[in-house]
Write a protein that holds these residues in place. Structure first.
Motif, mmCIF file in Angstrom:
data_model
loop_
_atom_site.group_PDB
_atom_site.id
_atom_site.type_symbol
_atom_site.label_atom_id
_atom_site.label_comp_id
_atom_site.label_asym_id
_atom_site.label_seq_id
_atom_site.Cartn_x
_atom_site.Cartn_y
_atom_site.Cartn_z
ATOM 1 N N ASP A 3 1.043 -1.297 0.199
ATOM 2 C CA ASP A 3 0.250 0.112 0.090
ATOM 3 C C ASP A 3 0.903 1.339 0.266
ATOM 4 O OD1 ASP A 3 -2.445 -1.125 0.429
ATOM 5 O OD2 ASP A 3 -2.181 -1.745 2.583
ATOM 6 N N ILE A 4 1.116 1.919 -0.455
ATOM 7 C CA ILE A 4 1.213 3.583 -0.853
ATOM 8 C C ILE A 4 0.020 4.421 -0.999
ATOM 9 C CG2 ILE A 4 2.835 4.882 -2.447
ATOM 10 C CD1 ILE A 4 3.454 2.362 -3.868
ATOM 11 N N LEU A 5 0.604 5.088 0.483
ATOM 12 C CA LEU A 5 -0.155 6.550 0.620
ATOM 13 C C LEU A 5 0.634 7.470 0.182
ATOM 14 C CD1 LEU A 5 -2.949 7.592 1.645
ATOM 15 C CD2 LEU A 5 -1.225 8.046 4.301
ATOM 16 N N ILE A 6 -0.012 8.346 -0.891
ATOM 17 C CA ILE A 6 0.616 9.629 -0.959
ATOM 18 C C ILE A 6 -0.580 11.095 -0.089
ATOM 19 C CG2 ILE A 6 0.996 11.116 -3.331
ATOM 20 C CD1 ILE A 6 1.258 9.163 -4.798
ATOM 21 N N ALA A 29 0.748 -3.577 -6.068
ATOM 22 C CA ALA A 29 0.659 -2.069 -4.984
ATOM 23 C C ALA A 29 -0.202 -1.749 -5.590
ATOM 24 C CB ALA A 29 1.924 -1.438 -4.984
ATOM 25 N N THR A 30 -0.746 -1.048 -4.470
ATOM 26 C CA THR A 30 -2.341 -0.167 -4.282
ATOM 27 C C THR A 30 -1.473 1.506 -3.699
ATOM 28 O OG1 THR A 30 -2.650 -0.187 -2.223
ATOM 29 C CG2 THR A 30 -3.457 -1.932 -3.572
ATOM 30 N N VAL A 31 -1.942 2.110 -4.799
ATOM 31 C CA VAL A 31 -1.832 3.841 -4.597
ATOM 32 C C VAL A 31 -3.272 4.421 -4.186
ATOM 33 C CG1 VAL A 31 -1.124 5.759 -5.587
ATOM 34 C CG2 VAL A 31 -0.179 3.649 -6.276
ATOM 35 N N THR A 32 -3.279 5.418 -3.350
ATOM 36 C CA THR A 32 -4.013 6.292 -2.272
ATOM 37 C C THR A 32 -3.577 7.203 -2.906
ATOM 38 O OG1 THR A 32 -5.161 4.301 -1.850
ATOM 39 C CG2 THR A 32 -5.345 6.831 -0.480
ATOM 40 N N TYR A 101 -1.022 2.047 5.623
ATOM 41 C CA TYR A 101 0.534 1.408 4.822
ATOM 42 C C TYR A 101 1.236 1.517 4.547
ATOM 43 C CZ TYR A 101 2.891 6.154 6.654
ATOM 44 O OH TYR A 101 3.785 6.445 7.934
ATOM 45 N N ASP A 102 2.309 1.048 3.563
ATOM 46 C CA ASP A 102 3.257 0.287 3.514
ATOM 47 C C ASP A 102 4.301 1.232 3.272
ATOM 48 O OD1 ASP A 102 2.955 -1.876 4.706
ATOM 49 O OD2 ASP A 102 1.998 -2.461 2.391
ATOM 50 N N GLU A 300 12.984 4.063 7.019
ATOM 51 C CA GLU A 300 12.676 3.347 5.741
ATOM 52 C C GLU A 300 11.084 3.636 5.168
ATOM 53 O OE1 GLU A 300 14.107 0.852 3.570
ATOM 54 O OE2 GLU A 300 15.618 1.651 4.512
ATOM 55 N N GLY A 301 10.288 3.197 4.505
ATOM 56 C CA GLY A 301 9.369 3.338 4.000
ATOM 57 C C GLY A 301 8.952 4.629 3.990
#
Length: 457
Positions: A3-6, A29-32, A101-102, A300-301
């Motif tokens: 999970d990628i959170l922007i 991956a998923t993007v939000t 999120y990751d 990290e992350g």
């Protein structure tokens, strides 16, 4: 699924999400994207929106229309707890959500920097959103329409006085564009003399446009003054209470419109509501590859770019230099973010951000502009055409480029649209007036009972 959170859908956030959609494999991956408005604003066009040269909606890029494989969430991020890999989001209905999120990407941008100046909070309009630009335009156009019906005197002079505070690109471009707008309005209002509209530009430093060198900056001042503008250098706004402007030099005058363009401030979530490392200015500490942290202590992350990040400027050959907060860097940083995040996911080494400036370009009103690249300086109409050409190429998506270009062609053929919209911020006025547009509702105190409507004429 990773999970990628922007956080933030501005330049850097939009281009990062756009790039991730192209680079990520399906199912990788998923993007939000979380953004309070749900669209990206191309801010270099805001001065032209305020002057009526660019249609307001053409300067924004709706996130849902162009990010087809990204979840877009409308809301404000109120706190980031990276240790727990959680971002707290408040949606427009007032509910709070905890998003896990990751990988975190912080591109929240900056806010308008203000100071405790009397009257600033009640009188000034900023210029970071398209809504503010539209409000500035309507205030100027409506002021001319109102002044044409007023007798000569202090009230008429105040209506025709505009003050812009801030001599950076936003303030100078807006100042030049509003003077051009005023010149066009004079042709429609013969009741107003050519010497009546007054425009003031206030800058605390002893020069404007710090991104250009001294001689071109001095030429811009002379050019604006030759068109009737009043440029106050080395001057601060001391008070604006009641629309009465007082400058640090002691000069005083009434101003019907005050626009505050005196720079950016750190986003409060980044500066105060996160456990990520920030510097003394409240900006995220970022390595050259846009990962949050330092070379000795990377986080990290977590990644960041744009106006909320202190990105090392490798092109400056100074270890303390940081990239300036402008669209030229934010767009390229967003693209690199996408590539570096994907590289990190796949076990490859992210690349450092390195961008040599393409030069600086500014509009000074219709037909006037300036461009500088190192020692090359282009002024006047050619500089203005270079400004329009550069930003037409830079605004994202072909759809927006075409809309903006057709708007400019329409302006060149038919002239600037000068229709006033005095009630644009009062959509319920007709309903409150019983459906009669010729009736206005007098303002009521919070505890005052309803009164009869008063005819407007």
């Amino acid at each position: 699924m990773h999970d990628i959170l922007i956080v933030g859908g501005g330049y850097a956030g939009f281009y990062a999400a756009w790039g991730l959609e192209k680079l990520l494999r399906r199912g990788e991956a998923t993007v939000t994207v979380v953004d309070p408005r749900g669209y990206m604003t191309y801010q270099p066009f805001l001065p032209e929106v305020a002057a009526g040269s660019v249609e307001a909606r053409h300067t924004i890029v709706p996130l849902r229309s162009h990010l087809r494989r990204t979840r877009v969430m409308t809301g404000h991020v109120t706190r980031i707890d990276h240790a727990a890999r959680t971002a707290h989001v408040r949606t427009p209905d007032g509910r709070d959500h905890a998003l896990g999120y990751d990988t975190l990407v912080v591109t929240a941008g900056a806010i308008t920097r203000t100071f405790p100046v009397p009257g600033l909070a009640t009188e000034a309009i900023g210029l970071k959103t398209v809504e503010e630009a539209v409000a500035v335009r309507d205030r100027v156009v409506t002021a001319f329409a109102r002044a044409a019906e007023l007798p000569a005197g202090p009230e008429r002079a105040k209506a025709l006085t505009v003050t812009v505070v801030g001599g950076g690109f936003t303030g100078v471009e807006l100042f030049g564009e509003l003077m051009a707008l005023g010149k066009d309005l004079l042709r429609r209002y013969p009741e107003i003399g050519a010497d009546e509209p007054t425009f003031h530009l206030v800058e605390a430093r002893d020069r404007i446009l710090p991104e250009v060198t001294d001689r071109p900056g001095a030429w811009v001042v002379r050019h604006l003054e030759s068109r009737g503008g009043h440029v106050h250098l080395g001057t601060q706004l001391a008070s604006a209470a009641g629309g009465h402007v007082t400058l640090s030099t002691g000069e005083e005058f009434d101003s019907g419109l005050l626009v505050w363009a005196a720079g950016n401030g750190s986003h409060p979530v980044v500066a105060n509501r996160t456990d990520l490392p920030v510097d003394a200015r409240g900006l995220l500490r970022v390595r050259a590859d846009l990962r949050v942290g330092t070379d000795d202590a990377p986080v990290e992350g977590a990644w960041a770019a744009g106006d909320n990040a202190a990105v090392p400027d490798l092109a400056a050959h100074d270890p303390l230099a940081r990239t300036v907060p402008n669209a030229q860097h934010a767009v390229r940083q967003g693209r690199l973010l996408a590539r570096n995040i994907v590289a990190d996911l796949r076990g490859r080494t992210p690349r450092p951000y390195l961008h040599h400036s393409l030069g600086t370009v500014a509009t000074l009103g219709y037909g006037y502009g300036i461009f500088q690249y190192r020692r090359l300086v282009v002024r006047g109409r050619l500089g203005w055409l270079m400004h329009r050409g550069y930003h037409l190429l830079a605004v994202p998506t072909w759809e927006r480029k075409v809309r903006v270009a057709f708007g400019w062609v329409s302006e060149a053929v038919f002239g600037r649209d000068l229709a006033p919209l005095p009630d644009i911020g009062k959509p319920r006025q007709a309903i409150l007036a019983g459906g009669d547009p010729d009736l206005v509702l007098p303002p009521l105190a919070d505890d005052e009972p309803a009164r009869d409507l008063v005819p407007a004429r």
